[in-house]
Design an enzyme around this catalytic site. Structure first.
Site, short mmCIF file in Angstrom:
data_model
loop_
_atom_site.label_atom_id
_atom_site.label_comp_id
_atom_site.label_asym_id
_atom_site.label_seq_id
_atom_site.Cartn_x
_atom_site.Cartn_y
_atom_site.Cartn_z
NE ARG A 37 -6.69 4.31 6.13
CZ ARG A 37 -5.82 5.13 6.75
NH1 ARG A 37 -5.93 5.37 8.03
NH2 ARG A 37 -4.82 5.68 6.08
NE ARG B 159 0.85 10.30 10.56
CZ ARG B 159 0.43 9.25 9.85
NH1 ARG B 159 -0.79 8.78 9.99
NH2 ARG B 159 1.23 8.68 8.97
CG ASP C 112 3.93 1.48 9.52
OD1 ASP C 112 3.98 1.73 8.30
OD2 ASP C 112 3.70 2.34 10.39
CE LYS D 131 -1.53 1.59 4.12
NZ LYS D 131 -1.27 3.00 4.47
CG ASN D 132 2.41 2.63 3.52
OD1 ASN D 132 1.24 2.96 3.29
ND2 ASN D 132 2.84 2.37 4.73
CB CYS E 79 -3.09 6.07 11.54
SG CYS E 79 -3.53 4.64 10.57
C1 EPZ Z 1 4.55 6.92 6.20
O1 EPZ Z 1 3.91 7.95 6.94
C2 EPZ Z 1 3.59 5.75 6.24
N1 EPZ Z 1 2.33 6.13 5.62
C3 EPZ Z 1 3.34 5.31 7.68
O2 EPZ Z 1 2.57 4.13 7.62
C4 EPZ Z 1 4.68 4.98 8.34
O3 EPZ Z 1 4.44 4.70 9.70
C5 EPZ Z 1 5.64 6.15 8.22
O4 EPZ Z 1 5.78 6.52 6.82
C6 EPZ Z 1 7.02 5.82 8.75
O5 EPZ Z 1 7.53 4.70 8.09
C7 EPZ Z 1 2.25 6.10 4.27
O6 EPZ Z 1 3.20 5.75 3.60
C8 EPZ Z 1 0.93 6.49 3.67
P1 EPZ Z 1 7.04 10.12 8.09
P2 EPZ Z 1 4.53 9.45 6.92
O7 EPZ Z 1 6.90 11.39 7.33
O8 EPZ Z 1 5.08 9.72 5.57
C9 EPZ Z 1 7.49 13.32 11.53
C10 EPZ Z 1 0.78 2.71 8.05
O9 EPZ Z 1 0.45 2.10 9.09
N2 EPZ Z 1 7.32 14.30 10.46
O10 EPZ Z 1 8.18 9.19 7.77
O11 EPZ Z 1 3.51 10.36 7.47
C11 EPZ Z 1 6.24 12.50 11.79
O12 EPZ Z 1 5.35 13.18 12.66
C12 EPZ Z 1 1.22 4.15 8.15
O13 EPZ Z 1 0.80 2.22 6.90
C13 EPZ Z 1 7.52 15.64 10.75
O14 EPZ Z 1 7.82 16.01 11.88
O15 EPZ Z 1 5.71 9.27 7.97
C14 EPZ Z 1 6.80 11.25 12.40
O16 EPZ Z 1 7.06 11.48 13.77
C15 EPZ Z 1 1.14 4.68 9.56
N3 EPZ Z 1 7.37 16.55 9.74
C16 EPZ Z 1 8.13 11.07 11.66
O17 EPZ Z 1 8.45 12.36 11.12
C17 EPZ Z 1 7.05 16.19 8.46
O18 EPZ Z 1 6.94 17.06 7.57
C18 EPZ Z 1 8.08 10.07 10.50
O19 EPZ Z 1 7.03 10.48 9.65
C19 EPZ Z 1 6.84 14.82 8.20
C20 EPZ Z 1 7.00 13.89 9.20
#
Ligand code: EPZ
Length: 429
Positions: free
Chosen positions: A398, A122, A306, A22-23, A117
């Protein structure tokens, strides 16, 4: 209302086929907006986040049609910027990749804030930092993120403050047809970042370094259509590996890339499981007792955040006291309350879960609090002797393609039931 009903207590045996990721599919689907032509995507999972994304693209002028199960043709020739449906966009997190692809193709973008989620705030500040570096003027008013630019995206050097999968992908997508060279430093290294880079390169982009923390993107004038197969879902695969060990079963998991599962494999072996790796499969067995371990979630190639809820469910059944340090999201512990309803001796200390394992879990009416938390309670229910009912299962659907059918093929007594709304008795105060 729909529920999943599990009669647990039996080990899982047999083999299961993993679906596409999915991701990995989400950024690639939205990256098709960069292409004035047809793209054929294979190994697309049938999950609601993907269906929602297809609806979003149809709503902005894309033609999206299924050629066969898991194979979709997208034609974004006539797509227009700034027209996506606000309510559809807020249903999922992955819709924010439309920002990068609209900005990359049209030099401007207007998309509602994403959903996803509920793990706390986020933020998308790193996405915005990237778009501004590429020459965009970004505003966030009225629930929308808007990007304007003088003459379209232009190459830049970007150093992310933290490893962000979404921001890395969004900037890579926007930079693919930018004017000039972009270098992303402190880039996320997840397999789905590599998959999206490979897709874009198949469309004629010039991206190198994906999978490392430095990605170089030489902007090209135009991308052409292509046919591309999405990588297998490493989190779905890891979820089945953990379910096999939690139920003390023996399961062969097919259509995986073992290298993507290395951190999960290592942890399961630490707990006493055996994992045999093949070219595109892993065989998970549980010869003896399952013991405690400690986990810290980290960006890839570390242990995936995840997989933390699923691992917590397993460690409830392991001998001894285990710890899970959730270092990526500040609060993805809402599922813990549901495990407690099943008798789990588990507490949250800051960002660390302390799990006192060993006592069997017992059935209870529980809910899926989010996508991976939902699978955690499902794994817990598979280990508990008796009948567990899980509500809010749309959150599980989802991101998992036919998870009940796959578990039934492994011998689980699990089914989805649809209850007429009147069956929901009014609460008597
Ligand atoms: C992706 O989310 C995935 N979702 C998440 O999977 C996954 O947990 C995550 O990557 C980490 O691997 C999708 O791909 C749709 P990040 P994303 O940006 O892109 C912080 C699932 O269960 N951050 O790597 O939102 C953020 O708050 C889902 O399939 C900032 O601070 O994750 C987090 O603490 C859940 N500023 C950390 O970085 C930003 O601009 C990692 O977030 C972006 C992120």
């Amino acid at each position: 209302m729909e529920k999943i009903v599990v009669s647990g207590g039996a080990p899982l045996f047999g083999q299961v086929e993993i679906s596409g990721s999915k991701n990995a599919a989400l950024p690639i689907i939205y990256a098709c907006v960069l292409v004035k032509g047809k793209c054929v995507l294979e190994n697309i999972p049938d999950v609601s986040d993907i269906r929602t994304s297809f609806e979003i693209l149809r709503g902005i002028g894309a033609e999206v049609r299924m050629l066969s199960r898991g194979v979709w043709e997208l034609d974004c020739t006539n797509v227009e910027a700034g027209r996506s449906d606000y309510e559809l966009v807020r249903k999922i997190r992955g819709s924010y990749y439309l920002l990068g692809s609209e900005f990359g193709r049209f030099g401007r973008a207007r998309v509602g804030f994403p959903g996803g989620c509920n793990f706390g705030v986020r933020p998308i500040d790193q996405h915005i930092k990237g778009f501004e570096a590429l020459g965009g003027t970004v505003s966030t008013e009225g629930g929308y993120v808007e990007i304007e630019s003088e003459s379209g995206a232009r190459g830049a050097n970007i150093f992310f403050d933290l490893s962000s999968v979404g921001a890395t992908l969004n900037v890579m997508i926007a930079a693919a047809t930018a004017d000039g060279v972009t270098v992303i430093d402190n880039a996320a290294r997840e397999p789905h970042v590599v998959d999206c880079a490979n897709f874009l390169n198949t469309c004629g982009a010039q991206i190198s370094g994906a999978g490392s923390d430095v990605i170089k993107i030489k902007g090209v004038k135009e991308l052409h259509g292509c046919t591309y197969a999405i990588i297998p879902d490493m989190i779905e695969a890891g979820s089945f590996m953990v379910a096999a060990v939690a139920t003390r079963g023996s399961v062969r998991i097919n259509n995986v890339i073992p290298k993507h599962l290395e951190s999960v494999t290592a942890k399961l072996i630490e707990c006493g499981a055996e994992v045999e790796e093949f070219d595109d499969a892993v065989m998970v067995t549980t010869p003896g007792s399952i013991r405690r371990t400690s986990v810290k979630t980290l960006p890839y190639p570390g242990f995936p955040t995840d997989m933390h809820p699923q691992m917590a469910a397993l460690l409830c059944t392991a001998e001894g006291v285990s710890y899970i340090n959730e270092s990526v999201f500040e609060n993805r512990f809402r599922y813990v309350e549901e495990l407690r309803r099943m008798g789990a001796r588990i507490k949250v200390d800051g960002r660390v879960l302390v799990i006192e394992g060993g006592a069997p879990l017992s059935p209870a009416p529980v809910i899926a609090t989010d996508l991976r938390g939902g699978v955690a309670v499902m794994i817990a229910a598979l280990t508990a002797k008796g009948v567990t009912e899980i509500s809010e299962i749309r959150l599980i659907e989802r991101g998992y393609d036919d998870i009940c059918g796959k578990l039934r093929s492994l011998g689980a007594d699990i089914k989805k039931v649809v209850l007429p709304d009147e069956a929901i008795l009014p609460r008597v105060n």
